[in-house]
Design a protein around this motif. Structure first.
Motif, PDB file in Angstrom:
ATOM      1  N   GLY A   1       0.942  -1.299   0.030  1.00  9.92           N
ATOM      2  CA  GLY A   1      -0.065   0.064   0.092  1.00  9.92           C
ATOM      3  C   GLY A   1       0.777   1.065  -0.172  1.00  9.92           C
ATOM      4  O   GLY A   1       2.142   1.361  -0.586  1.00  9.92           O
ATOM      5  N   THR A   2       0.449   2.254   0.590  1.00  9.99           N
ATOM      6  CA  THR A   2       1.149   3.643   0.779  1.00  9.99           C
ATOM      7  C   THR A   2       0.895   3.967   2.209  1.00  9.99           C
ATOM      8  O   THR A   2       0.368   3.668   3.068  1.00  9.99           O
ATOM      9  CB  THR A   2       0.400   4.530   0.067  1.00  9.99           C
ATOM     10  OG1 THR A   2      -0.970   4.567   0.466  1.00  9.99           O
ATOM     11  CG2 THR A   2       0.044   4.272  -1.583  1.00  9.99           C
ATOM     12  N   PRO A   3       1.791   4.943   2.390  1.00  7.31           N
ATOM     13  CA  PRO A   3       1.680   5.718   3.872  1.00  7.31           C
ATOM     14  C   PRO A   3       0.348   5.938   4.588  1.00  7.31           C
ATOM     15  O   PRO A   3       0.227   5.597   5.414  1.00  7.31           O
ATOM     16  CB  PRO A   3       2.713   6.845   4.067  1.00  7.31           C
ATOM     17  CG  PRO A   3       3.641   6.499   2.763  1.00  7.31           C
ATOM     18  CD  PRO A   3       2.746   5.712   1.760  1.00  7.31           C
ATOM     19  N   ASP A   4      -0.504   6.353   3.492  1.00  5.32           N
ATOM     20  CA  ASP A   4      -1.657   7.002   4.021  1.00  5.32           C
ATOM     21  C   ASP A   4      -2.657   5.690   3.824  1.00  5.32           C
ATOM     22  O   ASP A   4      -3.928   5.851   4.578  1.00  5.32           O
ATOM     23  CB  ASP A   4      -2.013   7.950   2.953  1.00  5.32           C
ATOM     24  CG  ASP A   4      -1.520   9.230   3.100  1.00  5.32           C
ATOM     25  OD1 ASP A   4      -1.141   9.538   4.241  1.00  5.32           O
ATOM     26  OD2 ASP A   4      -1.468  10.059   2.249  1.00  5.32           O
ATOM     27  N   GLN A   5      -2.278   4.773   3.213  1.00  6.94           N
ATOM     28  CA  GLN A   5      -3.414   3.613   2.866  1.00  6.94           C
ATOM     29  C   GLN A   5      -2.620   2.339   2.800  1.00  6.94           C
ATOM     30  O   GLN A   5      -2.321   1.784   1.624  1.00  6.94           O
ATOM     31  CB  GLN A   5      -4.441   3.846   1.644  1.00  6.94           C
ATOM     32  CG  GLN A   5      -5.403   2.809   1.880  1.00  6.94           C
ATOM     33  CD  GLN A   5      -6.383   3.162   0.794  1.00  6.94           C
ATOM     34  OE1 GLN A   5      -6.268   3.981  -0.110  1.00  6.94           O
ATOM     35  NE2 GLN A   5      -7.589   2.697   0.815  1.00  6.94           N
TER      36      GLN A   5
ATOM     37  N   ASP B   1       5.874  -3.352   0.682  1.00  7.96           N
ATOM     38  CA  ASP B   1       5.908  -2.259   1.572  1.00  7.96           C
ATOM     39  C   ASP B   1       4.578  -1.844   1.902  1.00  7.96           C
ATOM     40  O   ASP B   1       3.512  -2.110   1.289  1.00  7.96           O
ATOM     41  CB  ASP B   1       6.765  -1.058   1.025  1.00  7.96           C
ATOM     42  CG  ASP B   1       8.052  -1.469   0.838  1.00  7.96           C
ATOM     43  OD1 ASP B   1       8.897  -2.457   1.066  1.00  7.96           O
ATOM     44  OD2 ASP B   1       8.737  -0.692  -0.248  1.00  7.96           O
ATOM     45  N   TRP B   2       4.394  -1.403   3.217  1.00  5.53           N
ATOM     46  CA  TRP B   2       3.011  -0.833   3.543  1.00  5.53           C
ATOM     47  C   TRP B   2       2.074  -1.877   3.736  1.00  5.53           C
ATOM     48  O   TRP B   2       1.024  -1.858   3.029  1.00  5.53           O
ATOM     49  CB  TRP B   2       2.800   0.320   2.929  1.00  5.53           C
ATOM     50  CG  TRP B   2       3.695   1.470   3.000  1.00  5.53           C
ATOM     51  CD1 TRP B   2       4.582   1.802   2.100  1.00  5.53           C
ATOM     52  CD2 TRP B   2       3.756   2.230   4.055  1.00  5.53           C
ATOM     53  NE1 TRP B   2       5.156   2.933   2.619  1.00  5.53           N
ATOM     54  CE2 TRP B   2       4.906   3.361   3.844  1.00  5.53           C
ATOM     55  CE3 TRP B   2       3.222   2.501   5.459  1.00  5.53           C
ATOM     56  CZ2 TRP B   2       5.265   4.251   4.838  1.00  5.53           C
ATOM     57  CZ3 TRP B   2       3.588   3.411   6.279  1.00  5.53           C
ATOM     58  CH2 TRP B   2       4.532   4.271   5.941  1.00  5.53           C
TER      59      TRP B   2
END
Length: 255
Positions: free
Chosen positions: A33-37, A56-57
């Protein structure tokens, strides 16, 4: 053994469809995912025969692994969390419950049990090393139970321990509020070339000669508030190269 490659969007709908995900299927996660999601993979207690993370994430939550191929879970990625999962009696290879490689990894609220030193294995509850694999930094291992572990609850080796690849550093470990039961090995936690480890609030059950080993420039360690079974004669073993920045009980033995 089949490796299952699934996106997070398919997890709840498809990961545990009986035809595709029987107990002999190993889950292979490559979509992050991403840092926000971050991508959340929810096991809801269902069984898989192992998990490999190459992303990652990612958040892994609530899986059951009964007699998985070892390591039961292998993490290669950054910002990965494994929580609320149970790993029982991993077998094959070195017999480890969890292996992890990367930065900002959290291992929390899991139960790992019955790792066995069979056929020359060194079966740890958790392990990381840096030999043709990324060093691990900013690691949090909190409120796990390592039960009936033949080897160590944690074996952590940096890239400059004499067996690593010499690339980078392994730093910043928080080992907090875990239960650790080592049956065969000489120590419960072992650090070689790992800097800035904080070890606090853990319970070290009977079995080893000492609870914590700090060796090969494992400097800057802080040890406090752990509960050590009276049968363990030494809480902290340390070598001269690891004494710089050490804060904690007076070391009473070699690592």
């Amino acid at each position: 053994m089949r490796a299952l490659v699934l996106s997070a969007a398919l997890v709840l709908a498809a990961v545990f469809a009986p035809a595709a995900h029987a107990a002999d299927s190993r889950l292979h996660i490559t979509a992050g995912g991403t840092p926000d999601q971050p991508r959340v993979y929810s096991g809801a207690g269902k069984s898989v025969s192992g998990i490999d993370v190459d992303a990652d994430w990612v958040i892994l939550d609530g899986f059951t692994l009964d007699e998985p191929s070892a390591p039961g879970v292998e993490i290669r990625g950054n910002h990965v969390t494994l929580k609320n999962s149970r790993i029982t009696a991993p077998h094959g290879g070195d017999g480890d419950g969890i292996r992890f490689f990367g930065d900002y990894i959290a291992i929390e609220h899991n139960t790992i049990s019955k790792t066995v030193n069979r056929d020359g294995a060194h079966a740890d509850c958790m392990q990381t090393f840096s030999s043709d694999s990324p060093p691990s930094n900013h690691i949090r291992i909190e409120r796990n139970r390592c039960e009936k572990i033949d080897n160590m609850c944690l074996m952590a080796e940096g890239p400059n321990d004499g067996q690593g690849d010499g690339k980078g550093h392994t730093t910043d470990f928080l080992i907090k509020d875990n239960f650790c039961e080592t049956l065969v090995a000489s120590q419960t936690l072992m650090f070689e070339d790992v800097q800035q480890a904080t070890i606090t609030g853990n319970t070290f059950a009977a079995g080893p000669d000492h609870a914590i080993g700090l060796a090969i420039h494992s400097t800057g360690a802080r040890v406090e508030g752990n509960r050590v079974d009276p049968s363990i004669p030494c809480e902290v073993g340390i070598d001269d190269s690891s004494r710089e920045g050490y804060v904690g009980p007076e070391p009473a033995c070699a690592p």
